[in-house]
Design an enzyme around this catalytic site. Structure first.
Site, PDB file in Angstrom:
ATOM      1  CG  ASP A 171      35.202  48.099 -37.684  1.00  0.00           C
ATOM      2  OD1 ASP A 171      35.998  47.720 -36.805  1.00  0.00           O
ATOM      3  OD2 ASP A 171      34.958  49.293 -37.908  1.00  0.00           O
ATOM      4  CG  HIS A 242      38.745  49.685 -36.938  1.00  0.00           C
ATOM      5  ND1 HIS A 242      38.004  49.325 -35.836  1.00  0.00           N
ATOM      6  CD2 HIS A 242      39.181  50.943 -36.705  1.00  0.00           C
ATOM      7  CE1 HIS A 242      37.977  50.341 -34.982  1.00  0.00           C
ATOM      8  NE2 HIS A 242      38.693  51.330 -35.478  1.00  0.00           N
ATOM      9  CD  GLU A 309      39.037  54.294 -33.092  1.00  0.00           C
ATOM     10  OE1 GLU A 309      38.622  54.904 -32.104  1.00  0.00           O
ATOM     11  OE2 GLU A 309      38.358  53.422 -33.685  1.00  0.00           O
TER      12      GLU A 309
END
Length: 536
Positions: A171, A242, A309
């Site tokens: 991440d 990410h 995202e």
């Protein structure tokens, strides 16, 4: 006999108990060696009984039954004989877990509190799971957990017949898997200079470097340990968003024409970083190299590539990204992300694997062979299932276990919606609007535990349990035909006895009445969302 998760059927035979003693044997065919090895090691440690090998028809006996499905089993306990019949190795492991439950909480300890008085209750039990994917996500990227804690978490999953550990390894805040051809991923990407404490509104920092990673041998050990307990480890390498930890280690992976990626470090905030991968052929080759090593470590059918995202602002501002969109004949940045996902879907399929990603991979067109983890609600999963794609249901409004368990000031770092134990137990993974054909594409369900606000195994325990016990029953046990909902009062009654099992296992769960004083985090800001979660 108050078993969790509830079996398909269980009949108590009170006059047919089987007392165990030093002469009790344990027998199994070679095909069930994992279950035999696990059961002997676990029960011998807890009871002090040797459980040496015996002969068929006596003692505790494991057998294969080709008439049963792979994860199904039957247990018949009579005086002098406990027969565990299973459709395959996985079913034998679940039967072994149930047998341990029948012996009571003391059977979950690592050393005997007593060596006498062990009795298997006479019973006939038949059982099989509702879903093939019964998972839990453990986020080790935001806060690293040592290998020993991961192995312990595997044991807790297996004890509740959960069979998938989704390991979130990369991440913005850290890269946790050793990739030998790219040593900078762990040399630079595995640690950050500091961490936020709680939500950003609290403006608190722990100015202590945080990091760690798993060597390839560590991961091989985790995978083998899990497999011996019926658990498949599914790795997640998140892309194209990410990825700030990867860009910090290898700046050429970022959008160098719009940001000075050489100045980036591993992100020290929570949330979603704007720094995402570029879409060049060189970046594709880099992550193919990463995935070649990942496939050597993880034999799982599915490989999770995130896809969630991913901010598109840098792509919009990047001349290189816009040229790439034009070169590929794409309409926009969403289709550029879809191009990346489709590329790796094909790449994995050529190697006999399947891509799974978060429901954002639907945007811009879903890769033909991809499966979807539906996290933003049910909508993405419904669309994917109706289009013929396999789906794992894990909507944040229902089964995000980092979300707070109660309202009120004592809940530590309260984030998200209030999701009580009963809320989790009432969760139904298959939306009613799906017809029978689409519903078959819901291959399972998963509870997710993100670790921004859980910086130790103790915090993981508190947020996961006992809600993960409720989720395990949702994932395993069939819905009752009448009434058409689960019996929460009965589950709560059974759970109160099961808490003694968690105590014996050393799980620092949230007590039913609220957190203990040392489980609170006074003054650490959270991000509670008021009101009931939306239905999506």
């Amino acid at each position: 006999m108050d078993l969790i998760p509830a079996p398909s059927s269980a009949v108590r035979r009170p006059d047919e108990d089987f007392p165990l003693d030093a002469t009790t044997t344990l027998t199994a065919p070679p095909g069930l060696a994992d279950a035999e090895r696990w059961l002997r090691g676990t029960l011998s440690a807890a009871t002090g009984l040797p459980l040496g090998p015996g002969r068929p028809g006596t003692g505790i006996e494991l057998v294969l039954d080709g008439a049963l499905a792979a994860e199904a089993y039957r247990i018949t306990v009579r005086p002098g004989h406990a027969l565990l019949a299973a459709g395959g190795p996985a079913g034998a492991l679940w039967a072994a877990q149930t047998l341990r439950q029948l012996l009571g909480p003391d059977a979950y300890r690592r050393s005997p509190l007593r060596r006498e008085g062990w009795v298997l209750p006479g019973a006939d039990i038949a059982d099989a799971p509702r879903f093939g994917w019964r998972g839990a996500l453990l986020d080790v990227a935001r806060h690293f957990l040592p290998k020993s804690d991961v192995l312990r978490f595997v044991d807790l999953l297996a004890a509740h017949k959960l069979n998938v550990l989704h390991l979130h390894l990369t991440d913005d805040q850290g890269w946790r898997v050793e990739i030998k051809r790219y040593p900078g991923l762990t040399g630079r990407g595995a640690w950050r200079e500091r961490s936020m404490v709680g939500y950003r509104s609290g403006q608190r920092r722990d100015d202590r470097p945080h990091g760690g990673y798993y060597t390839q041998d560590d991961l091989r050990e985790i995978v083998a340990y899990a497999a011996a307990r019926g658990v498949t480890v599914v790795p997640e390498i998140d892309l194209p968003g990410h990825t700030q930890a990867a860009v910090a280690a290898y700046p050429e992976l970022g959008n160098t024409d719009v940001v000075d990626t050489a100045a980036l470090g591993v992100w020290t905030d929570w949330g979603v970083s704007p720094h995402v991968l570029n879409a060049s052929e060189e970046t594709l080759r880099f992550f193919e190299g990463v995935l070649e090593e990942v496939l050597e470590l993880f034999p799982s059918e599915f490989i999770h590539l995130g896809g969630d995202e991913c901010p598109k602002e840098q792509w919009k501002d990047s001349a290189a990204a816009q040229a790439r969109i034009h070169e590929l004949g794409l309409a926009n940045e969403d289709e550029l992300q879809s191009h990346l996902i489709r590329h790796f879907d094909r790449w994995l399929a050529e190697r006999g694997r399947r891509l799974i990603g978060w429901d954002e991979i639907l945007e811009g067109g879903l890769a033909p062979g991809a499966a979807v983890s539906s996290w933003r609600g049910f909508g993405g999963g419904v669309a994917a299932a109706e289009a013929g794609h396999d789906v794992v249901m894990c909507p944040e409004q229902h089964v995000y276990l980092d979300h707070r368990q109660a309202d009120g000031p004592d809940e530590p770092v309260p984030v998200g919606f209030v999701r009580t134990l009963e809320d989790v137990y009432r969760f139904e993974p298959v939306p009613a609007q799906l017809d029978a054909a689409a519903a078959r594409h819901v291959i399972g369900t998963q509870a997710n535990l993100w670790s921004e606000f859980a910086d130790s195994a103790r915090d993981v325990d508190y947020r996961a349990f006992p809600r993960l016990v409720a989720f395990a029953e949702v994932a395993w046990s069939e819905l009752p035909a009448e009434p058409a909902e689960r019996d929460y009062p009965d589950f709560e009654r059974r759970l109160r006895g099961h808490l003694e099992v968690l105590d014996a296992l050393g799980v620092e769960y949230r007590p039913m009445g609220g957190p203990r004083p040392w489980q609170r985090r006074p003054g650490v800001a959270g991000r509670p969302i008021e009101g009931p979660p939306p239905v999506r």
